[in-house]
Design an enzyme around this catalytic site. Sequence first.
Site, short mmCIF file in Angstrom:
data_model
loop_
_atom_site.label_atom_id
_atom_site.label_comp_id
_atom_site.label_asym_id
_atom_site.label_seq_id
_atom_site.Cartn_x
_atom_site.Cartn_y
_atom_site.Cartn_z
CG HIS A 64 -1.37 1.64 1.22
ND1 HIS A 64 -2.96 1.89 -0.06
CD2 HIS A 64 -1.78 2.24 2.36
CE1 HIS A 64 -2.76 2.80 0.58
NE2 HIS A 64 -3.14 3.12 1.81
CG ASP A 124 -0.87 6.28 2.08
OD1 ASP A 124 -2.31 6.09 2.22
OD2 ASP A 124 -0.41 6.21 3.28
CG ASP A 172 -4.84 3.33 4.78
OD1 ASP A 172 -5.74 3.54 6.35
OD2 ASP A 172 -4.38 4.29 5.03
CG HIS A 219 -7.04 6.15 1.94
ND1 HIS A 219 -6.56 5.63 0.70
CD2 HIS A 219 -6.23 7.37 2.63
CE1 HIS A 219 -5.74 5.04 1.03
NE2 HIS A 219 -5.37 5.74 2.11
#
Length: 1089
Positions: free
Chosen positions: A265, A267, A377, A582
């Site tokens: 993951h 970001d 997430d 997000h």
Amino acid sequence: MAAAAAPAPVLKHWRTTLERVEKFVLPLYSAHDCNLHGRLFGDSCPVASLSSFLTPKRLPYQEAVQKDFRPAQIGDSFGPTWWTCWFRVELTIPEAWVGQEVHLRWESDGEGLVWRDGEPVQGLTKEGKKTSYILTERLGEGDPRSLTLYVEVACNGLLGAGKGTMIAAPDPEKMFQVSRAELALFHRDVHKLLVDLELLLGIAKGLGEDNQRSFQALYTANQIVNVYDPAQPETFLMAQDLASRFFGQRGGESQHTIHAMGHCHIDTAWLWPFKETVRKCARSWVTAVQLMERNPEFIFACSQAQQLEWVKNHYPGLYARLQEFACRGQFVPVGGTWVEMDGNLPSGEAMVRQFLQGQNFFLQEFGKMCSEFWLPDTFGYSAQLPQIMHSCGIRRFLTQKLSWNLVNSFPHHTFFWEGLDGSRVLAHFPPGDSYGMEGSVEEVLKTVAKNRDKGRTNHSAFLFGFGDGGGGPTQTMVDRLKRIYNTDGLPRVQLSSPERLFSALESDSGQLCTWVGELFLELHNGTYTTHSQIKKGNRECERILHDVELLSSLALVRSTQFLYPAAQLQDLWRLLLLNQFHDVVTGSCIQLVAEEAMCHYEDIRTRGNTLLSAATAALCAGEPGPEGLLIVNTLPWKRTEVLAMPRPGGTHSLALVTVPSMGYTPAPAPTSLQPLLPQQPVFVVQETDGSVTLDNGIIRVRLDPTGRLTSLVLVASGREAIAEGTVGNQFVLFDDVPLYWDAWDVMDYHLETRKPVLGQAGTLAVGTEGGLRGSAWFLLQISPNSRLSQEVVLDVGCPYVRFHTEVHWHEAHKFLKVEFPARVRNPQATYEVQFGHLQRPTHYNTSWDWARFEVWAHRWMDLSEHGFGLALLNDCKYGASVRGSVLSLSLLRAPKAPDTTADLGRHEFTYALMPHKGECYLAPSLLSSKPWFFQQSVGKIAAPCPYPLLYHWHCSGLCPGSFQDAGVIQAAYSLNFPLLALPVPGRVPTAAWSAFSVSSPAVVLETVKQQAETSPQGRTLVLRLYEAHGSHVDCWLYTSLPVQEAVLCDLLERRDPAGHLLLRDTRLKLTFSPFQVQSLLLELQPPLN
């Protein structure tokens, strides 16, 4: 000579035996001469030469290697934060190392990327447990002994550069060091034995002293310590045989199956800027490529089309390798969206575009679309996501964020999720409650033990690899999982793929439960408000792109010379979608990212307005009228509103204009007489006590001398909307000190610190004195550091009062809200979400209820009882709550991490208050001026109805008494999509024109655009409509466009083979179920020569 006797068995003490193995294995004891970890590497030698080049820029490789490198040494400092230090590393491998595995050992602060022969080959991070690069697995006789590598080191850690703590604002002066740069021999046999011993130790600890298999694991590990001697290589085989015998004992057929997938993951921006994410992707994915090369069974799942596009543009060689492994089935694109967006704040249309852009990218670049939505997430999940997924070809959903719930444990890990319209998808939360597993036995056992759907399903996901800041899986993780693939005492572990996981879940889904409605995260609800300017930019840019697409579509029809700006619009949409990641639109990012986001929004505004002007000019090309302004209505219903018309010299004058649905009308001349008002003009009266009353015949507003709302009356019925003994428009200030996640969280205990902000009597003054508009304004000192000014505005014929607000905000850990106590009682309040609305409790009966003390909404929320209600509208806010009968809109926060400047400065926003009884407030004027309107036969609409909303009210009895029939939804749209007064370079049309209208107010025509993947001259339009009331409804869609064919399509704009629509003159009949979203393709007739 007699053989040596076997050592006599001895009683073993659990703790001492366990600690003996730990001392032999764990890195904590690596300096000890009895520790195996310290023997991973053998002989070593320094690098032949080390030199460096420091730059504040992120340079491409070809440019960086041409720079002036200067001699460097181990221990030298470089930096500061966000700079880059390039190292040239010259190596000479000793001749004596032939036949052995040789590594470059590199340990430094920051994140490193090894370049070899002009290509990235390995990411290096201490935090990600990647501190060596394999130069050769076996040095051959003919292999070169000298080579030159480059190591690009970013001056930031895996999780940014927070000063003191991870989420603190970055330390701008932080310096970095290289602590190791050497060649070393790697002992692969020691590594394998370490993996075995770590697993045996994990089994012993995880299964505990009451389990037979636990003792077997501990005794096996103890025996390995007895027999293994690194100085005697032959003992390795004995130790390996002991381990293999243990791991070779198989589990039963009923064992739970874990589907282990490599994962990383990343970001897209968070504690680091967007541009650093580009390099994080390269560092992480090139390491995954190495793992795929060495482990054919290893599968790596990768989401976010935006990140793949970045790698395509900046690292084409790496991107080609990813495509190659995708063909082999080892690199698996997942998710289907442009980025892993926030699941609450983006509009419904923006969510559709995430999938449209993402799925088209995956199809174009990797040959197929994604079949699962991958959003591990984000901070909650809208109830409309199942329908949006469904119509984008996705039936599967994976996340794990609800494991972060602060109050209630979510009851499922595998279940069907049913959305607002009834669409269902198969949802799976990895029961280990993480997307960054490391392959330990503890994690594997937790995945089984914590699974809340035992007995209903026997399969689970296990996502392994360092995440958030990238990093990804390591060889050690892969080795652990391969070793325990089928071992007695543990679940079965497969190196698997999303497809295999979901296929297994689908094949045994008969006993799964269903969760209906939103997936609300009971944490991070401060993100609905943090960084107010980002949220305002998001809402404004969603509107701009909506308007540009509509006007460009109409220009395409009206002008044969106009080229639809598809490429420019795609760029702008992708920029907006990027900012809906997000940790960006939520405001939970560092200052650098917030500033970039604001630049992106300004770019969208500037370029969007240029496209709007071009479309307007094309729309009016060849018109016979005089030069002037064109008044444009981009909403699908007719509007009569007061508009501030721009005049020469930068001045404005008010005019009452009527504009048809999704159409235009010429602006009234400044000297022309205004028609008689359909309603009474606005009266403004200031009393001797300083209070002010605004009255437009529909509502009457009374403000006390400090600007608070003491009365709000629906004039026709005399119904008071404000609770007795209270005041509305009451600003309140709260202490806002979360436990840890500063920008993310607002805690329930903040409600205990409520402090009303009291104004100074005598500050209220009349602004606009009445007629078309009346207003009053006041000043309010919020604190010694912050102040507010507000204009309260009421227009002729308008059913709501607006509050135009300007705040100068300079606070720390404070939360500003505005409250309206309503004379309404209901245990449920209604909030707008994407393509619809839902109800949430106004009470705290259960823990599930009070965990929603702060919720999110889009343009409106409403509290209604039978026959009456009060709606609170807004133009850029998302945080909200209704507790008891008090409607509260969250305005501003002041967190200090990860951005110490979050929300500080000047803010402008508007909210509005709309009391409603459900009756048609414009009906009296229509009865007198257009009596024919009400004489149409119910259900037999012979012509486009100019007032579809009012016609619907008339047909349903004129006083239905709900917020739907009162027009709350339309009012909120009107607040957010103001009429446009657009200058035209040439002549303006002399007559009004409407492109589209809908017969039912329950159906909203949300979007008009050109079909994707067509030429700029392509004459196929996409229309997106949704049912907004929560009802089954048949309606007519009217159009003045030359439609040749109409057919239903999905959200990816693919034709429905059975979706042909019959065109009857200028109308199409459509049927909707509650909150259903439908898309149409309209093929227009060729233009006349």
